[in-house]
Design an enzyme around this catalytic site. Sequence first.
Site, PDB file in Angstrom:
ATOM      1  N   GLY A   6       0.840  -1.200   0.000  1.00 52.39           N
ATOM      2  CA  GLY A   6       0.000   0.000   0.000  1.00 52.39           C
ATOM      3  C   GLY A   6       0.875   1.250   0.000  1.00 52.39           C
ATOM      4  NE  ARG A  67      -2.225  -4.429  -1.451  1.00 51.37           N
ATOM      5  CZ  ARG A  67      -1.721  -3.892  -0.338  1.00 51.37           C
ATOM      6  NH1 ARG A  67      -0.639  -4.397   0.216  1.00 51.37           N
ATOM      7  NH2 ARG A  67      -2.288  -2.837   0.223  1.00 51.37           N
ATOM      8  CG  ASP A  98       3.607  -6.968   7.513  1.00 48.82           C
ATOM      9  OD1 ASP A  98       3.007  -6.282   6.678  1.00 48.82           O
ATOM     10  OD2 ASP A  98       3.038  -7.796   8.252  1.00 48.82           O
ATOM     11  CB  THR A 121       2.967   0.346   6.274  1.00 48.12           C
ATOM     12  OG1 THR A 121       1.616   0.018   6.602  1.00 48.12           O
ATOM     13  CG2 THR A 121       3.820   0.034   7.484  1.00 48.12           C
ATOM     14  CG  ASP A 123      -1.751  -0.650   7.706  1.00 47.22           C
ATOM     15  OD1 ASP A 123      -2.612   0.236   7.562  1.00 47.22           O
ATOM     16  OD2 ASP A 123      -1.509  -1.521   6.849  1.00 47.22           O
ATOM     17  CG  ASP A 125       1.289  -3.524   9.713  1.00 48.38           C
ATOM     18  OD1 ASP A 125       2.154  -2.772   9.228  1.00 48.38           O
ATOM     19  OD2 ASP A 125       0.542  -4.234   9.016  1.00 48.38           O
ATOM     20  NE  ARG A 167      -3.335  -5.258   4.429  1.00 50.68           N
ATOM     21  CZ  ARG A 167      -2.471  -5.913   3.678  1.00 50.68           C
ATOM     22  NH1 ARG A 167      -1.212  -5.571   3.657  1.00 50.68           N
ATOM     23  NH2 ARG A 167      -2.856  -6.907   2.934  1.00 50.68           N
TER      24      ARG A 167
HETATM   25  P1  ATP Z   1       0.936  -2.572   3.536  1.00 48.73           P
HETATM   26  O1  ATP Z   1       1.278  -2.794   4.990  1.00 48.73           O
HETATM   27  O2  ATP Z   1       0.823  -1.142   3.203  1.00 48.73           O
HETATM   28  O3  ATP Z   1      -0.203  -3.365   3.071  1.00 48.73           O
HETATM   29  P2  ATP Z   1       2.790  -4.545   2.595  1.00 48.73           P
HETATM   30  O4  ATP Z   1       4.189  -4.414   2.158  1.00 48.73           O
HETATM   31  O5  ATP Z   1       2.551  -5.306   3.862  1.00 48.73           O
HETATM   32  O6  ATP Z   1       2.208  -3.074   2.682  1.00 48.73           O
HETATM   33  P3  ATP Z   1       1.649  -6.679   0.982  1.00 48.73           P
HETATM   34  O7  ATP Z   1       0.557  -6.633  -0.007  1.00 48.73           O
HETATM   35  O8  ATP Z   1       1.485  -7.576   2.159  1.00 48.73           O
HETATM   36  O9  ATP Z   1       1.903  -5.163   1.418  1.00 48.73           O
HETATM   37  O10 ATP Z   1       2.994  -7.124   0.222  1.00 48.73           O
HETATM   38  C1  ATP Z   1       3.457  -6.422  -0.922  1.00 48.73           C
HETATM   39  C2  ATP Z   1       4.044  -7.377  -1.917  1.00 48.73           C
HETATM   40  O11 ATP Z   1       5.185  -8.033  -1.360  1.00 48.73           O
HETATM   41  C3  ATP Z   1       3.158  -8.526  -2.356  1.00 48.73           C
HETATM   42  O12 ATP Z   1       2.210  -8.146  -3.326  1.00 48.73           O
HETATM   43  C4  ATP Z   1       4.173  -9.489  -2.930  1.00 48.73           C
HETATM   44  O13 ATP Z   1       4.586  -9.085  -4.216  1.00 48.73           O
HETATM   45  C5  ATP Z   1       5.350  -9.317  -1.946  1.00 48.73           C
HETATM   46  N1  ATP Z   1       5.309 -10.359  -0.913  1.00 48.73           N
HETATM   47  C6  ATP Z   1       4.599 -10.381   0.228  1.00 48.73           C
HETATM   48  N2  ATP Z   1       4.793 -11.531   0.925  1.00 48.73           N
HETATM   49  C7  ATP Z   1       5.645 -12.274   0.194  1.00 48.73           C
HETATM   50  C8  ATP Z   1       6.237 -13.568   0.346  1.00 48.73           C
HETATM   51  N3  ATP Z   1       5.989 -14.339   1.405  1.00 48.73           N
HETATM   52  N4  ATP Z   1       7.065 -14.004  -0.631  1.00 48.73           N
HETATM   53  C9  ATP Z   1       7.330 -13.243  -1.695  1.00 48.73           C
HETATM   54  N5  ATP Z   1       6.809 -12.021  -1.915  1.00 48.73           N
HETATM   55  C10 ATP Z   1       5.981 -11.534  -0.987  1.00 48.73           C
END
Ligand code: ATP
Length: 318
Positions: A6, A67, A98, A121, A123, A125, A167
């Site tokens: 995000g 994503r 994360d 982020t 959040d 988190d 989230r």
């Molecule tokens: P936010 O907290 O704002 O949602 P985020 O980084 O936690 O941000 P996610 O959608 O959980 O957002 O992860 C972003 C991208 O990271 C995913 O779309 C994917 O491409 C990659 N990703 C997440 N988890 C994994 C994993 N276990 N292995 C490989 N790639 C991953």
Amino acid sequence: MLTSGGDSPGMNAAIRAVVRTGIYYGFEVHGIMRGYQGLIEDDISKLDSRSVANIIQRGGTVLKTARCKEFFDYEGRKQGYQNLKKRGINGLVIIGGDGSFRGAVQFSQEFNIPCVGIAGTIDKDIYGTDFTIGFDTAVNTAVEAIDKIRDTMDAHDRIFVIEVMGRDAGYIALHSGIATGAENILIPERATNIDSIVESLRETEKRKKLVNLIIVAEGEKFGGAYEVQRAISEKMPDAEIRVCILGHIQRGGAPSCLDRLIASRMGYHAVECFLEERYNVFVGILNNKMHYIPLENAVKTKGKINEEWLKIVKILAS
Ligand code: ATP
């Protein structure tokens, strides 16, 4: 460098800091568009100091974000690695949450690419840092919106259930709820007890306190703002209860001073990590000092809600 997951206000300030600090120390800095998607699709270009001019005050991310499903698969990550190798890129800065860090851990373990994370982020988190880029702006946006709703709440003697983002974490709800004088704050970290909310509403009614604000975090486990409204209405059929979901306004807008500041500091220190060969960590701030936390720890550990804050909510709502 890429931004992933995000978007959050302040990511642009971090991009600017990484580019300018990187160039200052003699690195070449490349921007990857749309997170891991652009890494796989080789949507990468060199950034210079001018290319990040006039972005520090803008929300969103000039590198765009996404994503990316393919990055969950080995083949996708391998394609990403080949694109970096082809261009002679030998380090990766990941600005994200994360999930993005989880992807980075996997990627660095498989292909031995040094990764440095910047916690971006709304959040908040991520374990191990007092701040994440975007949280302060998002909370302030929520507070501004809730204040406005409070005016109409007051005029009509109504109960309002307002859902905020976050989230799986309750930080936006807890911070904005305390700052707007909410009577009840419902977060994922704590089971929602409708009976005790109803009891508190009846009790405040007796004291002629007719305005009541309930803040619900989007990840709250009872079922969200509408479900909370329904459950309370069932027990208090005469009560006028309105629901408002604040939604994506919390993500946008100009970053606050605090978010610009921490983004600039984190961006600067992320580049220093490469100078000091401090790899596979993310840059966090604890007690106003920079900390370098293994990416894996951010992924494995969940932060804890301060129980005292919940006590404060109860006492101040009287
Ligand atoms: P936010 O907290 O704002 O949602 P985020 O980084 O936690 O941000 P996610 O959608 O959980 O957002 O992860 C972003 C991208 O990271 C995913 O779309 C994917 O491409 C990659 N990703 C997440 N988890 C994994 C994993 N276990 N292995 C490989 N790639 C991953």
